[in-house]
Design an enzyme around this catalytic site. Structure first.
Site, PDB file in Angstrom:
ATOM      1  N   HIS A 218       0.813  -1.211   0.000  1.00 40.95           N
ATOM      2  CA  HIS A 218       0.000   0.000   0.000  1.00 40.95           C
ATOM      3  C   HIS A 218       0.848   1.263   0.000  1.00 40.95           C
ATOM      4  CE1 HIS A 218      -2.192  -3.255   2.005  1.00 40.95           C
ATOM      5  NE2 HIS A 218      -3.253  -2.785   1.384  1.00 40.95           N
ATOM      6  N   GLY A 430      -1.710   6.612   3.009  1.00 45.04           N
ATOM      7  CA  GLY A 430      -2.320   7.850   2.548  1.00 45.04           C
ATOM      8  C   GLY A 430      -3.817   7.821   2.393  1.00 45.04           C
ATOM      9  N   ASP A 431      -4.489   6.757   2.868  1.00 45.19           N
ATOM     10  CA  ASP A 431      -5.939   6.657   2.641  1.00 45.19           C
ATOM     11  C   ASP A 431      -6.781   7.101   3.833  1.00 45.19           C
ATOM     12  OD1 ASP A 431      -5.521   4.541   4.388  1.00 45.19           O
ATOM     13  OD2 ASP A 431      -6.842   3.171   3.316  1.00 45.19           O
ATOM     14  N   HIS A 432      -6.138   7.495   4.935  1.00 47.57           N
ATOM     15  CA  HIS A 432      -6.900   7.805   6.145  1.00 47.57           C
ATOM     16  C   HIS A 432      -7.813   9.008   5.936  1.00 47.57           C
ATOM     17  CE1 HIS A 432      -7.859   7.880  10.412  1.00 47.57           C
ATOM     18  NE2 HIS A 432      -7.624   9.181  10.412  1.00 47.57           N
ATOM     19  N   SER A 475     -10.101   1.997  10.259  1.00 49.83           N
ATOM     20  CA  SER A 475     -10.779   3.202  10.727  1.00 49.83           C
ATOM     21  C   SER A 475     -12.277   3.009  10.831  1.00 49.83           C
ATOM     22  CB  SER A 475     -10.474   4.376   9.785  1.00 49.83           C
ATOM     23  OG  SER A 475      -9.112   4.703   9.821  1.00 49.83           O
ATOM     24  N   GLY A 516      -9.234  -3.938  19.133  1.00 47.69           N
ATOM     25  CA  GLY A 516      -7.964  -3.723  18.455  1.00 47.69           C
ATOM     26  C   GLY A 516      -6.728  -4.043  19.249  1.00 47.69           C
ATOM     27  N   ARG A 571      -0.095  -0.331   9.207  1.00 45.68           N
ATOM     28  CA  ARG A 571       0.879  -0.508   8.141  1.00 45.68           C
ATOM     29  C   ARG A 571       2.222   0.127   8.432  1.00 45.68           C
ATOM     30  NH1 ARG A 571      -4.019   0.351   3.863  1.00 45.68           N
ATOM     31  NH2 ARG A 571      -4.756  -1.778   4.010  1.00 45.68           N
ATOM     32  N   ASP A 584       0.651  10.132  14.430  1.00 48.94           N
ATOM     33  CA  ASP A 584      -0.296   9.135  13.936  1.00 48.94           C
ATOM     34  C   ASP A 584      -1.553   9.807  13.409  1.00 48.94           C
ATOM     35  OD1 ASP A 584      -1.261   6.255  13.811  1.00 48.94           O
ATOM     36  OD2 ASP A 584      -2.819   7.195  15.040  1.00 48.94           O
TER      37      ASP A 584
END
Length: 605
Positions: A218, A430-432, A475, A516, A571, A584
């Site tokens: 990713h 980079g998808d957050h 998320s 988690g 990741r 974070d």
């Protein structure tokens, strides 16, 4: 970089529409979620369901086929499918023998597939899972469970599909697939970055003349950034690291995959394999089969990976069994797969089952819902008009105030999409930002339809449920829980006090940590949420505003503290000390949420 797309918010839906249209002879789309279903499924066997984020094509939907998977649950770009997509996809292909899930070992996939399994188990459907952990660069051998799944997915899915087609029990299919997983070792390098559709910058920066060694699928940073090397030098280094881990000896037999990450040509892959073969010959290791292709990609990322799959007689039998999909085929297809009369799946195989309830820790009974696509809609960014029950500082939250506060927070997160993307790109994929903005859009849409709701807890519950069932990725579960878990099962209340809100967030934190397993210091959203909850409990007696001001400050300090930590989850965990110095993204989102709460209560909106 110019992408051949129409609009970023429709990439996955339009890709899937085109994919199903092109290969309609073989596939159909699940009518409610982003699931790819094989039309001509064999009867009376364990169902194999694979899945993960889109953007890695042809993985995972391209590995649905005869002798392969029965279905694929597809998430957004680089994000896992949400639990409802996993549940509905698997329920459709279940034949009463159980369902085996195979997917890469990533935090988001683990959380969402686990929850999907819980939903299925609640319906009486037996399940098992095998998480692919082939990336030898992402964690040492004593932490195998932390290793990522990359191109080794190909071999593990191939073996799992064959074992299912042979009619083995769920227990035996799982055993064989785990053996395949444990005999699969991969390492990759990146020579050029990828770029997500709709994002202006690449997901990482790679200066001219440098390569990223051990790069994740990713765009996660590798274990080492080094200068450019010729193919033979690079392959020799990669081969040596695999051999340290693979326990191969002279006389052993392997299958080899040289996998392109998106931009590599067959010419480059062939040059790399040429050296791999020489090294294997030198070590007395026989090649049973070799494959040069781009099966497990990362958009247009430059680079490749090498996978060695160690065979024994049992695994060789399953590997040699025929299989076919438009993107992957082995052996002869004559006589393979038994289908219903007319070459079509029976009606009960093609239609999803009835809706059902499920139970899962921290959530209670939740009714399934059609999963909205969680792609972010660039056209839906206009902030809503925010109404408060009175001027000045609020001392309590009515149901209407709670609803408007969460709408305000949703707009705030949507406006911070690019900021969160930049933070996540530094050590993640980079998808957050896209995921949070998309989830908040779904929550906002739900909230806008709840005008007149009198139960304040129901407002939080429905917003959290909308996020959990639409976002995918880690998320979706985590931030959906932030709203949902604390409110679920609470006695209805028209007005929430400071103490009520503090109690709700304590329950949410407990559910998130139960799900988690993260603790303070692990470089996750818990680093901001835990101190914020402690501040809420300590300052609740001062009233709503002072409590939220303290929680916001504690969350902000938690974000700052994440810069000191190595990542234990997600990741970035494979980066180890290279993650130090970066904040974070999940913790940042928590801080923004508490900032939004304080601003609404104060009247600074």
């Amino acid at each position: 970089m110019r992408k051949i797309i129409n609009s970023p918010e429709h990439v996955v839906s339009e890709m899937m529409e085109g994919y199903i249209s092109a290969y309609g002879r073989y596939y159909e789309k699940h009518p409610e979620v982003n699931g790819v279903l094989l039309k001509q499924r064999r009867k009376d066997k364990v169902a194999l369901v694979v899945g993960g984020g889109s953007g890695h094509e042809p993985m995972f939907s391209g590995f649905v086929g005869k002798g392969l998977a029965d279905a694929a649950a597809c998430g957004n770009i680089f994000a896992s499918p949400d639990p409802n997509t996993v549940y509905e996809t698997a329920k459709t292909v279940d034949q009463g023998k159980g369902v085996l899930f195979v997917y890469g070992c990533y935090a988001g996939d683990n959380l969402n597939f686990d929850m999907g399994e819980e939903f299925l188990n609640g319906d009486g459907i037996s399940t098992a899972h095998v998480r692919v952990q082939d990336d030898v660069a992402s964690a040492p051998r004593d932490r195998m469970e932390d290793r990522r799944g990359i191109a080794g997915d190909v071999f593990v899915i191939k073996i799992a599909g064959a074992a299912c087609d042979k009619g083995l029990s769920l227990e035996e299919v799982t055993r064989v697939t785990e053996k395949a997983r444990d005999n699969t070792k991969t390492i990759g390098v990146a020579t050029a970055p990828a770029q997500l559709p709709g994002i202006d910058k690449p997901i990482f920066e790679l200066p001219e003349g440098e390569i990223e060694y051990g790069m994740g699928l990713h765009g996660e940073r590798g274990v080492l950034r080094t200068t450019w090397q010729e193919a033979d030098v690079l392959v020799e280094k990669m081969y040596a690291q695999i051999m340290e881990d693979a326990e191969l000896a002279p006389g052993d037999e392997v299958c080899v995959l040289v996998n392109g990450l998106g931009a590599a040509t067959i010419t480059e892959l062939a040059i790399a394999y040429r050296k791999v073969k020489k090294l294997l010959d030198k070590d007395g290791i026989r090649v049973h089969d070799a494959d040069l292709n781009s099966y497990c990609t990362s958009q247009e990322m430059g680079g490749f990976s090498i996978t060695l799959f160690k065979l024994d007689e049992e695994l060789k039998e399953y590997y040699d069994m025929p299989c076919y999909s438009p993107f992957y085929a082995k052996g002869e297809l004559v006589g393979n797969a038994t289908v219903s009369p007319g070459g079509k799946a029976d009606k009960e195989d093609a239609e999803p089952g009835n809706k059902a309830s499920w139970r899962t820790p921290g959530y209670g009974d939740v009714k399934t819902a059609v999963s909205d696509e969680s792609e972010f809609d660039e056209r839906d960014t206009k902030a809503a008009e925010i109404v408060r029950s009175k001027e000045g500082i609020l001392t309590e939250l009515s149901a209407a105030d709670a609803r408007n506060m969460l709408i305000y927070i949703a707009d705030k997160i949507i406006a911070k999409k690019l900021y969160l993307t930049e933070i996540d790109s530094a050590i993640g994929d980079g998808d957050h930002g896209i995921g949070m903005a998309g989830g908040m859009q779904k929550a906002k849409k739900k909230l806008l339809g709840m005008e007149g709701e009198e139960n304040a807890y129901a407002v939080f519950e429905e917003a959290g449920k909308a996020m959990l069932l639409s976002m995918g990725g880690a998320s979706g579960v985590i931030f959906g829980s932030l709203y949902l878990a604390g409110a679920k099962g609470a006695e209805p209340k028209q007005v929430l006090t400071a103490a009520d809100l503090a109690g709700m967030e304590r329950k949410s934190l407990q559910a998130i940590q139960e799900r988690g397993r993260a603790q303070v210091g692990d470089k996750t959203m818990v680093d901001a949420l835990a101190p914020a909850v402690e501040a809420m409990e300590k300052e609740a007696y001062k009233g709503l505003f002072e409590m939220l001001k303290a929680a916001e400050a504690a969350a902000a300090q938690g974000v700052e503290d994440t810069k000191k930590y190595q990542a234990k989850f997600g990741r970035a965990k494979s980066l180890m000390e290279r993650a130090v110095g970066y904040q974070d993204a999940g913790a940042t989102s928590v801080w923004l949420i508490f900032e939004g709460m304080r601003e609404f209560v104060e009247g600074a909106v």
